[in-house]
Design a protein around this motif. Structure first.
Motif, mmCIF file in Angstrom:
data_model
loop_
_atom_site.group_PDB
_atom_site.id
_atom_site.type_symbol
_atom_site.label_atom_id
_atom_site.label_comp_id
_atom_site.label_asym_id
_atom_site.label_seq_id
_atom_site.Cartn_x
_atom_site.Cartn_y
_atom_site.Cartn_z
ATOM 1 N N ALA A 94 0.825 -1.207 0.000
ATOM 2 C CA ALA A 94 0.000 0.000 0.000
ATOM 3 C C ALA A 94 0.862 1.262 0.000
ATOM 4 C CB ALA A 94 -0.933 -0.007 1.208
ATOM 5 N N LEU A 95 1.990 1.226 0.710
ATOM 6 C CA LEU A 95 2.897 2.375 0.706
ATOM 7 C C LEU A 95 3.496 2.576 -0.683
ATOM 8 C CD1 LEU A 95 4.512 4.545 2.283
ATOM 9 C CD2 LEU A 95 6.254 2.786 2.709
ATOM 10 N N ALA A 96 3.929 1.490 -1.303
ATOM 11 C CA ALA A 96 4.542 1.589 -2.631
ATOM 12 C C ALA A 96 3.552 2.105 -3.668
ATOM 13 C CB ALA A 96 5.088 0.228 -3.055
ATOM 14 N N GLU A 97 2.259 1.790 -3.512
ATOM 15 C CA GLU A 97 1.235 2.217 -4.466
ATOM 16 C C GLU A 97 0.697 3.615 -4.162
ATOM 17 O OE1 GLU A 97 -0.340 -2.393 -4.978
ATOM 18 O OE2 GLU A 97 -1.577 -0.880 -3.969
ATOM 19 N N PHE A 137 1.966 4.508 7.308
ATOM 20 C CA PHE A 137 2.614 3.206 7.174
ATOM 21 C C PHE A 137 3.390 2.837 8.430
ATOM 22 C CE2 PHE A 137 6.694 1.109 6.179
ATOM 23 C CZ PHE A 137 6.220 -0.133 5.779
ATOM 24 N N GLU A 138 4.162 3.774 8.958
ATOM 25 C CA GLU A 138 4.971 3.497 10.145
ATOM 26 C C GLU A 138 4.084 3.156 11.338
ATOM 27 O OE1 GLU A 138 8.661 6.530 9.014
ATOM 28 O OE2 GLU A 138 7.241 7.032 10.593
ATOM 29 N N GLU A 184 11.548 3.570 2.499
ATOM 30 C CA GLU A 184 11.744 4.941 2.029
ATOM 31 C C GLU A 184 12.902 5.012 1.047
ATOM 32 O OE1 GLU A 184 12.027 9.452 3.946
ATOM 33 O OE2 GLU A 184 12.238 7.670 5.219
ATOM 34 N N ARG A 185 13.982 4.290 1.354
ATOM 35 C CA ARG A 185 15.123 4.269 0.429
ATOM 36 C C ARG A 185 14.729 3.610 -0.898
ATOM 37 N NH1 ARG A 185 17.925 3.034 5.287
ATOM 38 N NH2 ARG A 185 17.895 0.805 4.787
ATOM 39 N N ARG A 186 13.917 2.541 -0.809
ATOM 40 C CA ARG A 186 13.497 1.869 -2.032
ATOM 41 C C ARG A 186 12.639 2.796 -2.892
ATOM 42 N NH1 ARG A 186 9.521 -0.567 -4.487
ATOM 43 N NH2 ARG A 186 8.019 -0.015 -2.869
ATOM 44 N N GLU A 241 13.286 4.237 -6.652
ATOM 45 C CA GLU A 241 12.304 4.084 -7.719
ATOM 46 C C GLU A 241 11.971 5.433 -8.352
ATOM 47 O OE1 GLU A 241 9.593 2.122 -10.240
ATOM 48 O OE2 GLU A 241 11.318 1.467 -9.047
ATOM 49 N N GLN A 242 11.864 6.455 -7.525
ATOM 50 C CA GLN A 242 11.589 7.793 -8.053
ATOM 51 C C GLN A 242 12.726 8.285 -8.932
ATOM 52 O OE1 GLN A 242 10.817 10.090 -4.539
ATOM 53 N NE2 GLN A 242 8.726 9.328 -4.308
ATOM 54 N N ARG A 243 13.971 8.017 -8.500
ATOM 55 C CA ARG A 243 15.114 8.420 -9.326
ATOM 56 C C ARG A 243 15.115 7.671 -10.656
ATOM 57 N NH1 ARG A 243 17.763 8.316 -4.225
ATOM 58 N NH2 ARG A 243 18.643 6.261 -4.678
ATOM 59 N N ARG A 244 14.752 6.379 -10.595
ATOM 60 C CA ARG A 244 14.705 5.588 -11.827
ATOM 61 C C ARG A 244 13.650 6.139 -12.794
ATOM 62 N NH1 ARG A 244 11.926 1.846 -14.292
ATOM 63 N NH2 ARG A 244 10.330 1.813 -12.657
ATOM 64 N N LEU A 245 12.469 6.460 -12.240
ATOM 65 C CA LEU A 245 11.407 7.003 -13.081
ATOM 66 C C LEU A 245 11.809 8.350 -13.678
ATOM 67 C CD1 LEU A 245 8.284 6.105 -10.915
ATOM 68 C CD2 LEU A 245 9.036 5.006 -13.043
#
Length: 241
Positions: free
Chosen positions: A27-30, A38-39, A221-223, A227-231
């Motif tokens: 749910a956090l990733a989406e 989430f925490e 959060e690091r993941r 992912e944001q940098r990749r996008l």
């Protein structure tokens, strides 16, 4: 009352908690949960003891049904104790009312129920009360400490209210944790008694579940940042084509 209505109070397993944690991570990733939500939910998941405490954590998520064993009916969940806050940990019968250390030591830790009044006595010895994972018989409890040429230590979670009224004679009570901001609804612990050539200390520590939740949140959060940098790189590449 049918037997199914009791199911939310059945004990949850480590596998049940991990299934709920997996749903929360998805749910956090989406983008369905903010980081602070989430925490909070992840910490509650690892601390949950029953199905009824786990079910509300995923009730508003699409994969909620996968987070609990099939035998736990969602229809009965509203009757379960609240999973957030401290309300689900207040009430019940005390499991221990005294701790005595005479030229020895004692310890109360893990899952136990703190009584309205607990007495700890140490003479040439030491005792430790760990309240981080405990339930409480009442919203206000008194811990009466008598320390004679000995010591005692009370470990509290970071958000618990504390008051110290003990008297020291060539000894003392630790007041360093008094006045620390606490979460509304937490039990209030009052330390009383006296210390003669001895001391009563207090400290605040997070549970292993809380530390694990923080580490998990940091990894997630690091993941997400990766992912944001990749996008962003993909977007720049497309614009250049």
């Amino acid at each position: 009352m049918t037997s199914d209505e009791h199911l939310p109070e059945l004990r949850a397993s480590d596998a049940d908690r991990e299934r709920v944690a997996g749903i929360l991570r998805d749910a956090l990733a989406e983008g369905r949960l903010a980081m602070d939500e989430f925490e909070e939910r992840l910490e509650e998941a690892y601390r949950a003891k029953t199905y009824g405490q786990l079910e509300p954590l995923t009730r508003d998520l699409p994969a909620a049904g996968a987070g609990l064993p099939a035998v736990a009916p969602r229809a009965a969940a509203p009757a379960a104790r609240p999973a957030s806050g401290w309300s689900g940990r207040i009430g019940g019968e005390a499991t221990s009312r005294t701790g005595i250390a005479i030229m020895s030591g004692f310890q109360r830790k893990g899952a136990w129920t703190v009584p309205r009044r607990f007495t700890m006595f140490s003479f040439w010895g030491g005792g430790e009360l760990d309240l981080r994972e405990a339930d409480f018989e009442a919203a206000e409890v008194e811990i009466r400490c008598i320390s004679i040429m000995g010591g005692a230590n009370v470990i509290l979670p970071p958000d618990m209210a504390l008051e110290v009224r003990g008297i020291g004679i060539m000894g003392g009570f630790d007041h360093s944790q008094v006045g620390v901001p606490h979460t509304p609804g937490t039990p209030r612990v009052t330390l009383t008694g006296f210390a003669f050539w001895g001391g009563v200390g207090t400290s605040r520590k997070k549970t292993k579940a809380a530390r694990r939740a923080e580490a998990e949140a940091a990894r997630e959060e690091r993941r997400l940042a990766r992912e944001q940098r990749r996008l962003a790189r993909e977007e720049r590449r497309k614009r250049l084509e």
